[in-house]
Design a protein around this motif. Structure first.
Motif, PDB file in Angstrom:
ATOM      1  N   ARG A   1      99.309  54.315 -15.113  1.00 17.05           N
ATOM      2  CA  ARG A   1      98.868  55.430 -15.953  1.00 17.05           C
ATOM      3  C   ARG A   1      99.263  56.732 -15.275  1.00 17.05           C
ATOM      4  NH1 ARG A   1      92.769  57.086 -17.993  1.00 17.05           N
ATOM      5  NH2 ARG A   1      93.366  57.679 -20.103  1.00 17.05           N
ATOM      6  N   GLN A   2      99.831  57.640 -16.064  1.00 16.99           N
ATOM      7  CA  GLN A   2     100.258  58.927 -15.527  1.00 16.99           C
ATOM      8  C   GLN A   2      99.184  59.976 -15.798  1.00 16.99           C
ATOM      9  OE1 GLN A   2     103.176  58.466 -13.975  1.00 16.99           O
ATOM     10  NE2 GLN A   2     103.169  56.392 -14.852  1.00 16.99           N
ATOM     11  N   ARG A   3      98.932  60.801 -14.800  1.00 20.08           N
ATOM     12  CA  ARG A   3      98.010  61.926 -14.961  1.00 20.08           C
ATOM     13  C   ARG A   3      98.798  63.203 -14.691  1.00 20.08           C
ATOM     14  NH1 ARG A   3      91.952  62.485 -13.762  1.00 20.08           N
ATOM     15  NH2 ARG A   3      91.619  64.737 -13.665  1.00 20.08           N
ATOM     16  N   TYR A   4      98.672  64.194 -15.625  1.00 20.54           N
ATOM     17  CA  TYR A   4      99.451  65.415 -15.531  1.00 20.54           C
ATOM     18  C   TYR A   4      98.555  66.624 -15.265  1.00 20.54           C
ATOM     19  CZ  TYR A   4     102.786  62.293 -17.790  1.00 20.54           C
ATOM     20  OH  TYR A   4     103.593  61.228 -18.086  1.00 20.54           O
ATOM     21  N   HIS A   5      99.197  67.750 -15.043  1.00 23.31           N
ATOM     22  CA  HIS A   5      98.500  69.011 -14.777  1.00 23.31           C
ATOM     23  C   HIS A   5      97.568  69.347 -15.948  1.00 23.31           C
ATOM     24  CE1 HIS A   5      97.916  73.310 -13.978  1.00 23.31           C
ATOM     25  NE2 HIS A   5      98.288  73.050 -12.723  1.00 23.31           N
ATOM     26  N   ARG A   6      96.445  70.007 -15.644  1.00 22.54           N
ATOM     27  CA  ARG A   6      95.473  70.306 -16.690  1.00 22.54           C
ATOM     28  C   ARG A   6      96.034  71.243 -17.761  1.00 22.54           C
ATOM     29  NH1 ARG A   6      90.779  71.390 -15.809  1.00 22.54           N
ATOM     30  NH2 ARG A   6      90.526  70.601 -13.696  1.00 22.54           N
ATOM     31  N   ASP A   7      97.105  71.983 -17.463  1.00 21.31           N
ATOM     32  CA  ASP A   7      97.720  72.855 -18.462  1.00 21.31           C
ATOM     33  C   ASP A   7      98.744  72.125 -19.328  1.00 21.31           C
ATOM     34  OD1 ASP A   7      96.225  75.011 -17.660  1.00 21.31           O
ATOM     35  OD2 ASP A   7      97.730  75.738 -16.238  1.00 21.31           O
ATOM     36  N   SER A   8      98.964  70.878 -19.045  1.00 20.63           N
ATOM     37  CA  SER A   8      99.914  70.100 -19.835  1.00 20.63           C
ATOM     38  C   SER A   8      99.282  69.731 -21.173  1.00 20.63           C
ATOM     39  CB  SER A   8     100.308  68.828 -19.091  1.00 20.63           C
ATOM     40  OG  SER A   8     101.035  67.955 -19.935  1.00 20.63           O
ATOM     41  N   PRO A   9     100.043  69.784 -22.270  1.00 20.55           N
ATOM     42  CA  PRO A   9      99.498  69.356 -23.551  1.00 20.55           C
ATOM     43  C   PRO A   9      99.163  67.873 -23.566  1.00 20.55           C
ATOM     44  CG  PRO A   9     101.851  69.760 -23.730  1.00 20.55           C
ATOM     45  CD  PRO A   9     101.432  70.261 -22.381  1.00 20.55           C
ATOM     46  N   THR A  10      99.731  67.119 -22.598  1.00 20.66           N
ATOM     47  CA  THR A  10      99.428  65.697 -22.450  1.00 20.66           C
ATOM     48  C   THR A  10      98.842  65.466 -21.068  1.00 20.66           C
ATOM     49  OG1 THR A  10     101.262  65.132 -23.895  1.00 20.66           O
ATOM     50  CG2 THR A  10     100.381  63.370 -22.512  1.00 20.66           C
ATOM     51  N   ARG A  11      97.575  65.123 -20.983  1.00 19.14           N
ATOM     52  CA  ARG A  11      96.945  64.918 -19.676  1.00 19.14           C
ATOM     53  C   ARG A  11      97.191  63.520 -19.135  1.00 19.14           C
ATOM     54  NH1 ARG A  11      93.083  67.790 -17.458  1.00 19.14           N
ATOM     55  NH2 ARG A  11      93.935  66.791 -15.601  1.00 19.14           N
ATOM     56  N   PHE A  12      97.296  62.511 -20.030  1.00 15.02           N
ATOM     57  CA  PHE A  12      97.446  61.132 -19.580  1.00 15.02           C
ATOM     58  C   PHE A  12      98.474  60.416 -20.454  1.00 15.02           C
ATOM     59  CE2 PHE A  12      93.274  62.374 -18.156  1.00 15.02           C
ATOM     60  CZ  PHE A  12      93.132  61.780 -16.905  1.00 15.02           C
ATOM     61  N   SER A  13      99.180  59.465 -19.860  1.00 11.14           N
ATOM     62  CA  SER A  13     100.075  58.600 -20.611  1.00 11.14           C
ATOM     63  C   SER A  13     100.202  57.280 -19.882  1.00 11.14           C
ATOM     64  CB  SER A  13     101.449  59.260 -20.787  1.00 11.14           C
ATOM     65  OG  SER A  13     102.112  59.346 -19.527  1.00 11.14           O
ATOM     66  N   TRP A  14     100.700  56.289 -20.616  1.00  7.95           N
ATOM     67  CA  TRP A  14     100.875  54.953 -20.045  1.00  7.95           C
ATOM     68  C   TRP A  14     102.355  54.627 -19.969  1.00  7.95           C
ATOM     69  CZ3 TRP A  14      96.771  52.148 -18.239  1.00  7.95           C
ATOM     70  CH2 TRP A  14      95.497  52.561 -18.630  1.00  7.95           C
ATOM     71  N   ALA A  15     102.726  53.921 -18.943  1.00 10.21           N
ATOM     72  CA  ALA A  15     104.116  53.483 -18.802  1.00 10.21           C
ATOM     73  C   ALA A  15     104.415  52.413 -19.845  1.00 10.21           C
ATOM     74  CB  ALA A  15     104.370  52.937 -17.399  1.00 10.21           C
TER      75      ALA A  15
END
Length: 902
Positions: A200-214
Motif C-alpha cells: 500500500r502506498q501512502r502519499y503526502h497529505r497535500d496529494s489528492p490521493t493519500r493512499f493506493s494499492w499496487a
C-alpha cells in the motif's frame, strides 16, 4: 536492459483482459478502454502490440499500462519491469529503465487517459483530504498521481517525513519493511508467515490521493504476521489504518491489527479472530461510527462468540492512538491503560442494526450494500477477489425515498445526489432508474453517468435498494394541489408529497411562504373598504369551498380602464396561497396550457391577467370559459397508443382586463358562468403601487392558516347550510329583479368565505359580508339581459329601425325586405349576415324567436314547422322572416337625464 524475448505477452495481457481467447498469434478479448460487450481487443502475443477495432486504441505493453493506469510512459515502463520480475531497486535499474524506455516506446499518445475508473480506498488520510478539499469532481487514480501532479503540485513523501509526522523512530519504521517509493512510502502487508501479500502506498497529505494499492494487491488485515503472538495474548485490538498500529507496536503493545479503511472489514477475516476478545477502537466521529458499525455488523452476521468491547481516546481529548502519542509520548502507556480500563462491553445480541450515514450530512441514512462503497468521492464497486475499490460514478448518489402515486400503482424513485457542494433531488420512474439505457437521463441534471458506467450505476442502485428496502421511506404522492381526502395542499399535507414533472417545478416552488401573517392582515384590512377589492380577495379564499359545497366553477372578472389597480388586486388575492408573481398567468396562453394549470391548481384559484391580450378573439375567450368551467380535461391519446389520465379541477377563475369577457353575442352559458365586475378595486393609485411592492415580500402564509381553521372549526354540512341561508337572503333582497340563480349562488359562496375571513383573520365586529355581496350582485345582469334570444331580439329591433330606409323600396338603397305598417318582412340571408356580425348563431336565434312568438311561423302540408312566411314582392313569392314591432309603440320613453347636486 533488452526486453526482446524477456516478456511473456500472453501472460501479461491475460492478467488485464477479460474473456481472452487465443486466435492465431493474437489474444482476443474485451477492451478495457471502453464498455465492450463483444470482444474487439486484440494483442499480438509475440510483439506485444495491441489494437481495438471498436474504440481505436492501439500501442504496446508500455502504452497499454500508461493508458490503463493513467500514468506516464516512464512509470509504465517501470511497472512493466516490476510485473515481469525484471526491475531492481537500485541506481542501475533506474538507469536501465531510462535508457531503454524511449527505444521501446513508439509514437503512441503520452497524454493522460480518462478510461480508468479506479479510486483509492478509504483511510484516515483520505478522510482528512476530503474534509480539507471538500468534494472534487475529478480525482487522481489510486495507483499514482499524474506526471504533471507529481512534478509540479505534490511534494515527495518519504519515510523520514512520515516518522517526523508521527514522531516515531525511523529505524523502527524501516524494520517493518516500510520503504521510500517514487512519490510516497510503501507499506507492505504480510500474511501469517511473513510473506508479502500486497503493498500500500501512502502519499503526502497535500496529494489528492493519500493512499493506493499496487497492482495485484489483495486487501487483508495489517499485522497478520503477529497473529500467533496475538492469540497467545487472548485479545485483539482493531484500529483503522496502519499508523495506529505503528504507534502501539512502538510502545510494546502487540495485540494490534489494522483495518485498511472504515468499510473494508470482510466476513472472511472473522475466522482469524475466533477465540479472541475483540476491542474495536472508535475514533469518536462519524467515520468512527461507520468503522465500528461495519465490524460489529460483520461479527454478528458471522455469529462471533467471543466478547466484544468498544474503546475510545476521545475522553483524553484526542482522536486516536497516534494523536495520543504525538500529544505526549512520555505518558502514552499510562494514558493507554486508561483507555483500556474504560472499555465498554458490547453485546451483539442486543446490537440494533442501524443505518449508516454513508456520507456526512447526507439527507438519508442507509446501510452499505455488500460489494459497494459510497463516499464523498462517489460510488465504488469492490472487486470480489482483490477487495480493491473501483470508482463507478464520481457523483455520490443515494435512494432517498420511494414515491407511490395516490390511488394508482405507478411508482417513482427519488434520487439524492451531491454536486456543487449541495444535495439535489430528482424523481424518476423506476423504469428509468433501473435501466442502463434510460438512467443516462440523470446526466441532464448533473449526475456523472455515461453510456460507459450506466450499467454499473444501475447495479449499485439495485443493490442499494435491496439492502435498504425495509428502511427506505415510501410516501404517497399527488400531482394536484387542493383537497385529497382529509388532506389539503398547501397547508395540511399530512403524509402526502407533491410530485410534478421537472418542467413544472416552478409552479410547485411558487407555493411557498414569505413574511408574517400579522403583516399581511395589517396591509389588507383597510383596503377591504373597497367593495370590489374585498370581493376579489374573498374569492381567493372561496376557491377551496367549492368542493365542500359541491358548487360549480365560476369566473370573477374585474374589468375597466387601465391604471385602475386590477392586476394589483389579483396579486393580492393570489398572495393568499403563494408567490403571485409566479402563480399568475395571462390570456396569452394556449388552451392546453391553461387546462394543465387549472388541473395543477385544482381547488385553488387560477389567476389570469390582461384579457385584452387576446384582442378580438372572442371565440377563444368563450371557448376558454366553457373549457375551464367544465372542470375536466379533454380525453387525449398517448404516443404508445393508450389514453392519458383525465384531469379534473373545481376552482374559481380570477381574471382581469380592460374589456368584459362577454359581448352582446355571447352565449347564455358564458354570461351565467362569469361574475363581471366593472370598476377599480383601489380608491387611489398609490394603494395599488404599494400592493405591488408589499406582496413581493409577503405571501403564502394566510391560505394554510385559513385551511387549518376550516378543518378545525367547520363541518361540510355547516358550510352547506350557511350557504343556503345566504342564497335565500340574497333572493329575498332581489325578488323584484329576477337575478340569475347561478350568479346568486356564486356570490353566496364568496360571502361565506368573507364571513369566515372576518371570523378568523380580520375580526370585524359588524358583519357586512352580505351587504358587500349584494352590492356586487345588484350590478350584475339580470335574467333578461343574459338570455341570448332576448338580447338577439333586442338587437334585431334596433337593427330594423336603424335600417328602415332599406325596407321602403328606395331604389337608391339596397333592399333588406319590405315593411307594411309595423310589420317587417326580412330576407333571411340579410338577417343572417347581421346576426353573424354580432356573433349570434342564426339557426339558434331563429328557432328561439319562433318558440317565443317573436316571429310568425307557418306549417307545411307535411306538418313541418317553418320560421319563415311566404311573401310576394313585385308579384314574385319568396320566403321571409316576419317581425311584428307594433308593441314597441307601447313602451314608455325614458325621461331626459337631469344632473343632481349632492
Amino acid at each position: 536492459m533488452n526486453l526482446e524475448g524477456r516478456i511473456d505477452y500472453l501472460k501479461f495481457y491475460q492478467k488485464h483482459i477479460q474473456k481472452g481467447k487465443i486466435s492465431g498469434e493474437n489474444l482476443v478479448g474485451l477492451c478495457p478502454f471502453h464498455e465492450d460487450t463483444k470482444p474487439s481487443f486484440g494483442a499480438n502475443i509475440k510483439t506485444g502490440v495491441y489494437n481495438c477495432l471498436a474504440c481505436g486504441e492501439k500501442g504496446n505493453a508500455i502504452t497499454f499500462l500508461a493508458k490503463l493506469y493513467r500514468i506516464d510512459n516512464k512509470e509504465a515502463y517501470r511497472l512493466l519491469l516490476q510485473e515481469e520480475g525484471l526491475y531492481e531497486e537500485n541506481h542501475q535499474g533506474r538507469k536501465d529503465a531510462n535508457n531503454h524506455r524511449n527505444r521501446f516506446i513508439n509514437t503512441t499518445d503520452n497524454k493522460e487517459s480518462n478510461h480508468s475508473t479506479r479510486k483509492p480506498s478509504d483511510s484516515e488520510g483520505s478522510k482528512h483530504n476530503n474534509q480539507k478539499n471538500n468534494i472534487q469532481d475529478t480525482k487522481t487514480p489510486e495507483y499514482m498521481t499524474t506526471k504533471a501532479t507529481t512534478k509540479k503540485e505534490v511534494p515527495k513523501y518519504i519515510v523520514e517525513d512520515y516518522c517526523k509526522e508521527k514522531r516515531l523512530p525511523e529505524d523502527f519504521i524501516r524494520s517493518l519493511g516500510i520503504r521510500d517509493g517514487k512519490t510516497g512510502i510503501t507499506i507492505p502487508y504480510k500474511d501469517e508467515a511473513g510473506k508479502i501479500l500486497s503493498n500500500r502506498q501512502r502519499y503526502h497529505r497535500d496529494s489528492p490521493t493519500r493512499f493506493s494499492w499496487a497492482r495485484g494487491s489483495k486487501i487483508n488485515l495489517y499485522g497478520l504476521w503477529q497473529i500467533e503472538k496475538i492469540k497467545s495474548i487472548g485479545r485483539v485490538i482493531l484500529v483503522e489504518g496502519e499508523s495506529d498500529c505503528h504507534t502501539l507496536w512502538h510502545h510494546g503493545i502487540e495485540e494490534i491489527l489494522g483495518v485498511p479503511g472504515a468499510t473494508t472489514f470482510h466476513g472472511d477475516w472473522v475466522e482469524m479472530l475466533e477465540g479472541l476478545d475483540v476491542y474495536i477502537h472508535h475514533e469518536g466521529d462519524m467515520g468512527g461510527d461507520t468503522f465500528f458499525n461495519k465490524i460489529s455488523k460483520t461479527l454478528k452476521e458471522r455469529n462471533f462468540k467471543a466478547r466484544i468491547y468498544k474503546i475510545q481516546c476521545s475522553s483524553l481529548g484526542v482522536k486516536d492512538p497516534s494523536d495520543l502519542h504525538i500529544k505526549d509520548p512520555n505518558t502514552f502507556k499510562e494514558n493507554w491503560q486508561r483507555v483500556m480500563a474504560e472499555a465498554e462491553e458490547i453485546f451483539l445480541i442486543n446490537l440494533q442494526e442501524e443505518e449508516e450515514n454513508l456520507i456526512p450530512n447526507a439527507p438519508v441514512k442507509l446501510r452499505q450494500p455488500t460489494g459497494w462503497r459510497i463516499t464523498e468521492g462517489g460510488v465504488e464497486m469492490i472487486n470480489a477477489k482483490t477487495r480493491l475499490p473501483y470508482l463507478v460514478c464520481r457523483t455520490p448518489i443515494l435512494i432517498s425515498r420511494r414515491i407511490k402515486a395516490l390511488g394508482m400503482e405507478e411508482e417513482k424513485v427519488e434520487i439524492a445526489f451531491f454536486r456543487d457542494k449541495k444535495w439535489h433531488f430528482v424523481r424518476e420512474q423506476r423504469s428509468t432508474i433501473f435501466q442502463a439505457r434510460t438512467i443516462i437521463k440523470l446526466a441532464d441534471v448533473g449526475v456523472t453517468v455515461t453510456s460507459e458506467n450506466a450499467k454499473f450505476l444501475v447495479r449499485f442502485l439495485e443493490n442499494l435498494e435491496a439492502e435498504n428496502f425495509d428502511i427506505i421511506e415510501t410516501l404517497q404522492s399527488v400531482n394536484q394541489l387542493g383537497w385529497h381526502g382529509e388532506n389539503f395542499l398547501p397547508g395540511r399535507e399530512g403524509e402526502l408529497v407533491l410530485d410534478m414533472e421537472h418542467g413544472e417545478r416552478r409552479w410547485v416552488e411558487a407555493y411557498s411562504k414569505r413574511g408574517e401573517l400579522k403583516d399581511w392582515i395589517k396591509m389588507m384590512k383597510p383596503l377591504r373598504q373597497n367593495t370590489i377589492f374585498r370581493f376579489i380577495l374573498a374569492s381567493s379564499f372561496a376557491a377551496p369551498l367549492l368542493k365542500l359545497l359541491n358548487h360549480r366553477i365560476f369566473f370573477v372578472h374585474n374589468w375597466g380602464d387601465s391604471r385602475g389597480g386590477k392586476t394589483a388586486a389579483l396579486k393580492a388575492a393570489l398572495s393568499v396561497w403563494g408567490n403571485p408573481e409566479e402563480l399568475m398567468t395571462s390570456f396569452n396562453a394556449t388552451n392546453v396550457g391553461l387546462e394543465r394549470l387549472a388541473s395543477f391548481f385544482n381547488d385553488l384559484p387560477l389567476g389570469i391577467d390582461e384579457r385584452q391580450v387576446a384582442g378580438g378573439k372572442q371565440e377563444y375567450i368563450e371557448t376558454l370559459v366553457y373549457m375551464l368551467s367544465m372542470g375536466y380535461s379533454k380525453v387525449r391519446g398517448t404516443k404508445t397508443g393508450g389514453l392519458e389520465n383525465q384531469k379534473s379541477w373545481r376552482s374559481i377563475v380570477l381574471t382581469t382586463g380592460e374589456e368584459p369577457l362577454t359581448t352582446m353575442g355571447s352565449q347564455t352559458g358564458v354570461h351565467t358562468r362569469a361574475l363581471e365586475i366593472h370598476g377599480s378595486p383601489f380608491e387611489r393609485e398609490e394603494e395599488a403601487r404599494s400592493m405591488h411592492n408589499f406582496i413581493t415580500m409577503n405571501y403564502g402564509v394566510t391560505g394554510p392558516f385559513f385551511i387549518e381553521k376550516l378543518m378545525e372549526d367547520m363541518k361540510p354540512h355547516e358550510l352547506q347550510d350557511r350557504h343556503k341561508e345566504i342564497q335565500e337572503t340574497l333572493m329575498g333582497i332581489n325578488e323584484n329583479h329576477k337575478k340569475i340563480g347561478s350568479h346568486v349562488s356564486s356570490v353566496a359562496v364568496v360571502i361565506l368565505a368573507d364571513e369566515l375571513m372576518n371570523k378568523w383573520l380580520f375580526l370585524e365586529k359588524e358583519n357586512i359580508s352580505i351587504a358587500m355581496g349584494n352590492e356586487i350582485l345588484s350590478n350584475l345582469e339580470d335574467m333578461m339581459h343574459t338570455d341570448i334570444v332576448e338580447r338577439a331580439y333586442e338587437f334585431i329591433q334596433g337593427w330594423l329601425i336603424s335600417n328602415i330606409e332599406q325596407f321602403r323600396g328606395n331604389p337608391r338603397r339596397e333592399s333588406y325586405g319590405v315593411m307594411e305598417d309595423n310589420r317587417f318582412y326580412v330576407f333571411p340571408q340579410i338577417l343572417q349576415e347581421a346576426l353573424d356580425k354580432q356573433g349570434y348563431s342564426y339557426k339558434k336565434i331563429i328557432q328561439g324567436l319562433g318558440d317565443r312568438g317573436y316571429i310568425d311561423i307557418t306549417y307545411e302540408k307535411s306538418g313541418k314547422k317553418r320560421q319563415t312566411v311566404v311573401k310576394k314582392i313585385e308579384g314574385k313569392a319568396c320566403r321571409m322572416v316576419s317581425f311584428d314591432l307594433s308593441g314597441i309603440e307601447d313602451l314608455e320613453e325614458t325621461p331626459p337625464f337631469k344632473a343632481v347636486t349632492l
